[in-house]
Design a protein around this motif. Sequence first.
Motif, PDB file in Angstrom:
ATOM      1  N   THR A  38       1.733  -8.071  -2.982  1.00 39.52           N
ATOM      2  CA  THR A  38       2.473  -6.798  -2.974  1.00 39.52           C
ATOM      3  C   THR A  38       1.754  -5.709  -3.780  1.00 39.52           C
ATOM      4  O   THR A  38       1.144  -5.992  -4.811  1.00 39.52           O
ATOM      5  N   THR A  42       4.941  -0.760  -4.948  1.00 40.36           N
ATOM      6  CA  THR A  42       6.154  -1.472  -4.501  1.00 40.36           C
ATOM      7  C   THR A  42       6.821  -2.179  -5.677  1.00 40.36           C
ATOM      8  O   THR A  42       8.046  -2.146  -5.825  1.00 40.36           O
ATOM      9  N   TYR A 163      12.187  -8.073  -1.197  1.00 42.03           N
ATOM     10  CA  TYR A 163      11.233  -7.275  -0.413  1.00 42.03           C
ATOM     11  C   TYR A 163      10.754  -8.129   0.748  1.00 42.03           C
ATOM     12  O   TYR A 163      10.482  -9.301   0.586  1.00 42.03           O
ATOM     13  N   GLN A 185       9.628   0.999   2.248  1.00 37.08           N
ATOM     14  CA  GLN A 185       8.504   1.162   1.342  1.00 37.08           C
ATOM     15  C   GLN A 185       7.216   1.171   2.173  1.00 37.08           C
ATOM     16  O   GLN A 185       6.719   0.134   2.599  1.00 37.08           O
ATOM     17  N   ASN A 188       2.736  -0.005   1.090  1.00 32.60           N
ATOM     18  CA  ASN A 188       2.489  -1.439   0.980  1.00 32.60           C
ATOM     19  C   ASN A 188       1.833  -1.871   2.285  1.00 32.60           C
ATOM     20  O   ASN A 188       2.103  -1.298   3.337  1.00 32.60           O
TER      21      ASN A 188
END
Length: 201
Positions: A38, A42, A163, A185, A188
Amino acid sequence: MNQIAQSASLNKPGASCALTFLRGFVANPAAVGSPLATSSNTVRRMLQPVEWDRVRTLVEFGPGVGTFSREVLRRLPRSATLIAIDTEVGFIDHLRATIDDPRLVAVHGSACDARQIIDGLGNDGADHILSGIPFSTLDEATGDEIVACAAQMLRPGGLFMAYQVKLALEPLLHRHFDEVERARQWLNMPPFHLWWARTAT
Ligand SMILES: C[S@@+](CC[C@H](N)C(=O)[O-])C[C@H]1O[C@@H](n2cnc3c(N)ncnc32)[C@H](O)[C@@H]1O
């Protein structure tokens, strides 16, 4: 910033982390879900609502090579604990080898057994739970069991933060939590959905 947070063990994940993560993905693509860890953007956004000075126990499902774990440890009070549970033993070995911090308890196991794991460690619940598990690759009963267990383990007001690339988690969250917030998001690779869910107090 306290002494622990300044220690070299909390440096940003480097090339060895990326390689360990990629190896984990190649060995078990369904469980790991993505070839890349990640992004730092994020991580910051996901953790933003946490009131760190109130946290005693934070449980992480699917820490991988510790992209979130390192940032959690930077923010966590000195007396608090991060219990990080992952099914891939290579990731747990990596966390133990690269993060030298007494607040981290890295456990090889499944989030399905989180209740027994945290009870066994002498904790009566979690202030917050953070999850990176790719629910879209789990059968629905397993995913449901993990989310139900997380909702039961959380102390009043606690957040379940997750996530994911896909939306498979969304109905499970609505089934077990009173409030569910989702955001997109884009910063990412691949883009994620982020969730913050809680039970009314
Ligand atoms: C998308 S990766 C997230 C890794 C890391 N947290 C990050 O942000 O880069 C998913 C992680 O969930 C772990 N995982 C998959 N199923 C799991 C389960 N049932 N219990 C605990 N961890 C699991 C995988 O081994 C992997 O480390």
